[in-house]
Design a protein around this motif. Structure first.
Motif, mmCIF file in Angstrom:
data_model
loop_
_atom_site.group_PDB
_atom_site.id
_atom_site.type_symbol
_atom_site.label_atom_id
_atom_site.label_comp_id
_atom_site.label_asym_id
_atom_site.label_seq_id
_atom_site.Cartn_x
_atom_site.Cartn_y
_atom_site.Cartn_z
ATOM 1 N N THR A 39 1.928 72.702 32.758
ATOM 2 C CA THR A 39 2.537 72.430 31.441
ATOM 3 C C THR A 39 2.624 70.934 31.095
ATOM 4 O OG1 THR A 39 4.898 72.337 32.075
ATOM 5 C CG2 THR A 39 3.976 74.530 31.656
ATOM 6 N N VAL A 40 2.030 70.087 31.910
ATOM 7 C CA VAL A 40 2.065 68.641 31.638
ATOM 8 C C VAL A 40 0.903 68.283 30.715
ATOM 9 C CG1 VAL A 40 1.783 66.349 32.693
ATOM 10 C CG2 VAL A 40 3.172 68.084 33.834
ATOM 11 N N PRO A 41 1.155 67.568 29.616
ATOM 12 C CA PRO A 41 0.052 67.222 28.713
ATOM 13 C C PRO A 41 -0.963 66.302 29.385
ATOM 14 C CG PRO A 41 2.101 66.155 28.018
ATOM 15 C CD PRO A 41 2.451 67.070 29.137
ATOM 16 N N GLU A 42 -2.178 66.385 28.872
ATOM 17 C CA GLU A 42 -3.290 65.637 29.462
ATOM 18 C C GLU A 42 -3.003 64.130 29.523
ATOM 19 O OE1 GLU A 42 -7.924 65.466 28.447
ATOM 20 O OE2 GLU A 42 -7.085 67.491 28.344
ATOM 21 N N GLN A 43 -2.303 63.622 28.506
ATOM 22 C CA GLN A 43 -2.015 62.185 28.470
ATOM 23 C C GLN A 43 -1.189 61.759 29.688
ATOM 24 O OE1 GLN A 43 0.133 60.900 24.973
ATOM 25 N NE2 GLN A 43 0.569 58.887 25.861
ATOM 26 N N SER A 44 -0.189 62.574 30.059
ATOM 27 C CA SER A 44 0.633 62.240 31.235
ATOM 28 C C SER A 44 -0.183 62.325 32.514
ATOM 29 C CB SER A 44 1.829 63.191 31.321
ATOM 30 O OG SER A 44 2.652 63.038 30.184
ATOM 31 N N VAL A 45 -1.087 63.300 32.568
ATOM 32 C CA VAL A 45 -1.970 63.415 33.734
ATOM 33 C C VAL A 45 -2.855 62.168 33.828
ATOM 34 C CG1 VAL A 45 -3.862 64.735 34.774
ATOM 35 C CG2 VAL A 45 -1.947 65.950 33.726
ATOM 36 N N GLU A 46 -3.401 61.746 32.684
ATOM 37 C CA GLU A 46 -4.242 60.536 32.668
ATOM 38 C C GLU A 46 -3.454 59.313 33.149
ATOM 39 O OE1 GLU A 46 -7.318 59.862 32.299
ATOM 40 O OE2 GLU A 46 -8.310 61.259 30.936
ATOM 41 N N GLU A 47 -2.185 59.218 32.741
ATOM 42 C CA GLU A 47 -1.349 58.093 33.191
ATOM 43 C C GLU A 47 -1.174 58.124 34.705
ATOM 44 O OE1 GLU A 47 2.273 58.329 30.962
ATOM 45 O OE2 GLU A 47 1.268 57.881 29.059
ATOM 46 N N ALA A 48 -0.980 59.337 35.258
ATOM 47 C CA ALA A 48 -0.851 59.462 36.716
ATOM 48 C C ALA A 48 -2.145 59.051 37.413
ATOM 49 C CB ALA A 48 -0.475 60.896 37.081
ATOM 50 N N ILE A 49 -3.283 59.450 36.828
ATOM 51 C CA ILE A 49 -4.585 59.092 37.402
ATOM 52 C C ILE A 49 -4.761 57.569 37.369
ATOM 53 C CG2 ILE A 49 -7.092 59.266 37.085
ATOM 54 C CD1 ILE A 49 -6.542 62.133 35.915
ATOM 55 N N GLU A 50 -4.412 56.965 36.222
ATOM 56 C CA GLU A 50 -4.536 55.504 36.098
ATOM 57 C C GLU A 50 -3.618 54.783 37.089
ATOM 58 O OE1 GLU A 50 -3.890 54.569 31.963
ATOM 59 O OE2 GLU A 50 -5.540 55.920 31.392
ATOM 60 N N GLU A 73 -14.556 65.829 35.088
ATOM 61 C CA GLU A 73 -15.825 65.195 34.720
ATOM 62 C C GLU A 73 -15.630 63.680 34.564
ATOM 63 O OE1 GLU A 73 -18.837 65.891 31.098
ATOM 64 O OE2 GLU A 73 -18.165 67.729 32.094
ATOM 65 N N ARG A 74 -14.501 63.301 33.968
ATOM 66 C CA ARG A 74 -14.215 61.861 33.783
ATOM 67 C C ARG A 74 -13.813 61.185 35.089
ATOM 68 N NH1 ARG A 74 -11.593 63.752 29.089
ATOM 69 N NH2 ARG A 74 -9.475 63.405 29.860
ATOM 70 N N HIS A 75 -13.220 61.970 35.992
ATOM 71 C CA HIS A 75 -12.722 61.408 37.263
ATOM 72 C C HIS A 75 -13.224 62.291 38.417
ATOM 73 C CE1 HIS A 75 -9.933 59.028 34.782
ATOM 74 N NE2 HIS A 75 -9.644 60.150 34.168
ATOM 75 N N PRO A 76 -14.470 62.098 38.848
ATOM 76 C CA PRO A 76 -15.078 63.015 39.830
ATOM 77 C C PRO A 76 -14.387 63.024 41.202
ATOM 78 C CG PRO A 76 -16.728 61.564 38.827
ATOM 79 C CD PRO A 76 -15.393 61.064 38.396
ATOM 80 N N ASP A 77 -13.554 62.020 41.469
ATOM 81 C CA ASP A 77 -12.910 61.967 42.797
ATOM 82 C C ASP A 77 -11.577 62.720 42.836
ATOM 83 O OD1 ASP A 77 -11.725 60.135 41.074
ATOM 84 O OD2 ASP A 77 -11.181 58.751 42.685
ATOM 85 N N LEU A 78 -11.199 63.384 41.752
ATOM 86 C CA LEU A 78 -9.933 64.135 41.748
ATOM 87 C C LEU A 78 -10.045 65.373 42.634
ATOM 88 C CD1 LEU A 78 -8.806 64.123 38.003
ATOM 89 C CD2 LEU A 78 -8.158 62.564 39.838
ATOM 90 N N GLU A 79 -8.889 65.766 43.186
ATOM 91 C CA GLU A 79 -8.830 66.979 44.008
ATOM 92 C C GLU A 79 -7.814 67.910 43.346
ATOM 93 O OE1 GLU A 79 -9.110 66.718 48.523
ATOM 94 O OE2 GLU A 79 -7.015 67.288 48.235
ATOM 95 N N LEU A 80 -8.241 69.119 43.032
ATOM 96 C CA LEU A 80 -7.377 70.046 42.309
ATOM 97 C C LEU A 80 -6.961 71.197 43.227
ATOM 98 C CD1 LEU A 80 -6.085 70.570 39.557
ATOM 99 C CD2 LEU A 80 -8.126 71.895 38.931
ATOM 100 N N HIS A 81 -5.639 71.463 43.247
ATOM 101 C CA HIS A 81 -5.046 72.475 44.119
ATOM 102 C C HIS A 81 -4.449 73.601 43.279
ATOM 103 C CE1 HIS A 81 -4.678 69.847 47.884
ATOM 104 N NE2 HIS A 81 -5.167 69.038 46.960
ATOM 105 N N LEU A 82 -4.742 74.845 43.646
ATOM 106 C CA LEU A 82 -4.046 75.981 43.038
ATOM 107 C C LEU A 82 -2.817 76.268 43.889
ATOM 108 C CD1 LEU A 82 -3.842 78.282 40.959
ATOM 109 C CD2 LEU A 82 -5.143 79.711 42.542
#
Length: 223
Positions: A39-50, A73-82
């Protein structure tokens, strides 16, 4: 969404993780932070990535499917967990999208994952979810059935099971649940322990957590 500023909350959480690890006589690098971004908007996720965060957790396959392909696609080094429950009709999407699945908990899911991994040629890392509080409303294999299920997942289905995950009952002291999970992992030779959330990750680290799943402490309270 209550407004935590992730650019300041992320360093604070990282400091708390490092302090808890040091108090437990552990290397802080042995504890990975999974930023739970449901439920976190993409902008907040981008801030965390930055701000340097690279591991994220989602509870629902559908939400992740809408949000994450473009981010990855923009950040290929991300790791996504379910980190939420997995239904068998979502296995194909889950294998495609996630690098780690924390919620393997029954033979039907194990069989579906084995089949889809073979078909897709992808092998996300897997954790078995244990329902340490034996709560009827919660996903997870019962503690007394965990050894047999781990063996079945590895030997019958050939799954890459690396560790265990639990969500202790809200009203109980989490330490006993973390200790139980660590004991099951040790006797099955599993090295990854996904346990501890915003309110109790420091306790989880004391009991050997290698992955802590933190959402509200990073992104603010969910509405």
């Amino acid at each position: 969404m209550g407004g935590a500023d992730v650019t300041s909350s992320l360093p604070a959480v990282m400091r708390d993780i490092a302090d808890a690890a040091q108090r437990a006589g552990r290397d802080p690098a042995s504890v990975k932070l999974i930023a739970v971004s449901k439920t976190v908007p993409e902008q907040s996720v981008e801030e965390a990535i930055e701000s340097g965060q690279r591991r994220f957790g989602e509870n629902r396959v559908q939400e992740a499917k809408a949000k994450w392909p473009a981010l990855k696609e923009r950040h290929p080094d991300l790791e996504l967990h379910l980190v939420g429950p997995l239904q068998s009709n979502k296995v194909r999407d889950a294998v495609q999208l996630f690098d780690v699945i924390h919620s393997v908990d029954r033979p039907k899911i194990a069989a579906a994952l084995a089949e889809e991994m073979k078909r897709a040629g992808k092998r996300p890392r897997l954790l078995v979810q244990v329902n340490t509080g034996e709560e009827p409303q919660k996903a997870g294999v019962a503690p007394q059935e965990a050894d047999a299920f781990i063996k079945e997942a590895r030997e019958r289905y050939g799954l890459p099971v690396q560790g265990l995950m639990c969500i202790p009952p809200l009203e109980e002291e989490p330490a006993m649940h973390f200790a139980l999970l660590a004991k099951i992992a040790a006797r099955n030779g599993l090295t990854e322990l996904s346990m501890g959330m915003s309110d109790d990750f420091e306790t989880a680290i004391r009991f050997g957590a290698t992955q802590v799943r933190v959402g509200s402490a990073l992104f603010g309270a969910r509405l």
